[in-house]
Design an enzyme around this catalytic site. Sequence first.
Site, mmCIF file in Angstrom:
data_model
loop_
_atom_site.group_PDB
_atom_site.id
_atom_site.type_symbol
_atom_site.label_atom_id
_atom_site.label_comp_id
_atom_site.label_asym_id
_atom_site.label_seq_id
_atom_site.Cartn_x
_atom_site.Cartn_y
_atom_site.Cartn_z
ATOM 1 N N GLN A 1 0.886 -1.256 -0.086
ATOM 2 C CA GLN A 1 0.150 0.170 -0.049
ATOM 3 C C GLN A 1 0.692 1.205 0.254
ATOM 4 O OE1 GLN A 1 -3.617 1.786 2.628
ATOM 5 N NE2 GLN A 1 -3.085 -0.236 2.963
ATOM 6 N N ASN B 1 -15.166 -1.932 2.976
ATOM 7 C CA ASN B 1 -14.311 -1.771 4.029
ATOM 8 C C ASN B 1 -15.076 -0.681 5.064
ATOM 9 O OD1 ASN B 1 -11.534 0.459 5.199
ATOM 10 N ND2 ASN B 1 -11.917 -1.570 5.803
ATOM 11 N N GLY C 1 -10.190 -4.655 8.984
ATOM 12 C CA GLY C 1 -9.010 -3.898 9.517
ATOM 13 C C GLY C 1 -8.894 -4.140 10.979
ATOM 14 N N CYS D 1 -6.568 7.481 3.913
ATOM 15 C CA CYS D 1 -5.996 7.690 5.315
ATOM 16 C C CYS D 1 -6.466 9.218 5.616
ATOM 17 C CB CYS D 1 -4.507 7.473 5.267
ATOM 18 S SG CYS D 1 -3.790 7.633 6.851
ATOM 19 N N HIS E 1 -13.937 2.409 1.742
ATOM 20 C CA HIS E 1 -14.203 2.588 3.050
ATOM 21 C C HIS E 1 -15.469 3.564 3.243
ATOM 22 C CE1 HIS E 1 -12.630 3.373 7.335
ATOM 23 N NE2 HIS E 1 -14.121 3.341 7.359
ATOM 24 N N LYS F 1 -7.505 2.438 -2.869
ATOM 25 C CA LYS F 1 -8.421 2.410 -1.702
ATOM 26 C C LYS F 1 -8.812 3.969 -1.434
ATOM 27 C CE LYS F 1 -8.404 0.731 3.036
ATOM 28 N NZ LYS F 1 -9.150 2.003 3.889
#
Length: 316
Positions: free
Chosen positions: A53, A194, A216, A83, A154, A122
Amino acid sequence: MMEWTDRHCRVLHRGLSAHARLYTEMVTAEAVIRGDRARLIGFDPVEHPVALQLGGSDPARLAQAARIGAEFGYDEINLNVGCPSDRVQSGRFGACLMREPALVGDCAAAMRAAVSIPVTVKCRLGVDDQEPDASLRAMIAACSQAGVVIFIVHARKAWLKGLSPKENRDVPPLDYDLVYRVKRENPKLTIVLNGGIDTPGDAARHLAHVDGVMMGRAAYQSPALLAEIDARLFGGAPVSIEDAVENYRGYIAGRLEAGVPLHAMTRHMLGLFNGRPGARLFRRHLSENATRPGANLATLDAALAHVQREPARAAA
């Protein structure tokens, strides 16, 4: 999962599931290019299938880092656009790139041109005041035009202003239905869900609507969940936690000889026996003793002695 899913963690998790795909911590492209690659992205062959990643926003640098990752033997290169940490924002990568789908598409195109293995993305639903219906579709459109066919979504927005990274994992509401709709609209894309998936049962329910699920924190905090995955989702055999521990014990022995401190490996085991008699004493023993000078396999064995073994499984 920065500082969580390191190479030691991934070896433990692979012992619990032969089929789940493992992901590294997010590593910046610059770190891969300039840093100690063996330390940052080295991995044990047992980890396959495993994805590297990456974080970044410069197409050329991401392409270079992706090429290095492919040369290391990774099965997939994943670009993190999800993130929400302050450090990530200041470096112009992670979730803040949800505002720049065209740039992410350029990054993905450069990475795909550099490697022959899959490049995946992602992402979040959006950030701050973005409208999730529009921002998620814009990101998927830009990246799919660049040739990306696998997206890990996500199913929350990230609030870069007003919420901490920790709060961003729980406070923004989940919108699974939006991800389901995007999958229906893009049947040829692989959409992996996710966020908030805590059990194999949760995973199975979502798989009626999407192509895959990512677990996760739940898998890290209670790794025994992974021992159910192969039998539940892949048609494989049930995994014995005791067998997984024995395999990991052999890995620990080898890494101790290489100078890796015990606690660097056993910290990933602390939640392994959650709910089983003796789990609290197991955690306490490792927490208090694994960091001491000279801690070794005897330290681990003493901790394991606190845990009541599972009854043997009846033959099918």
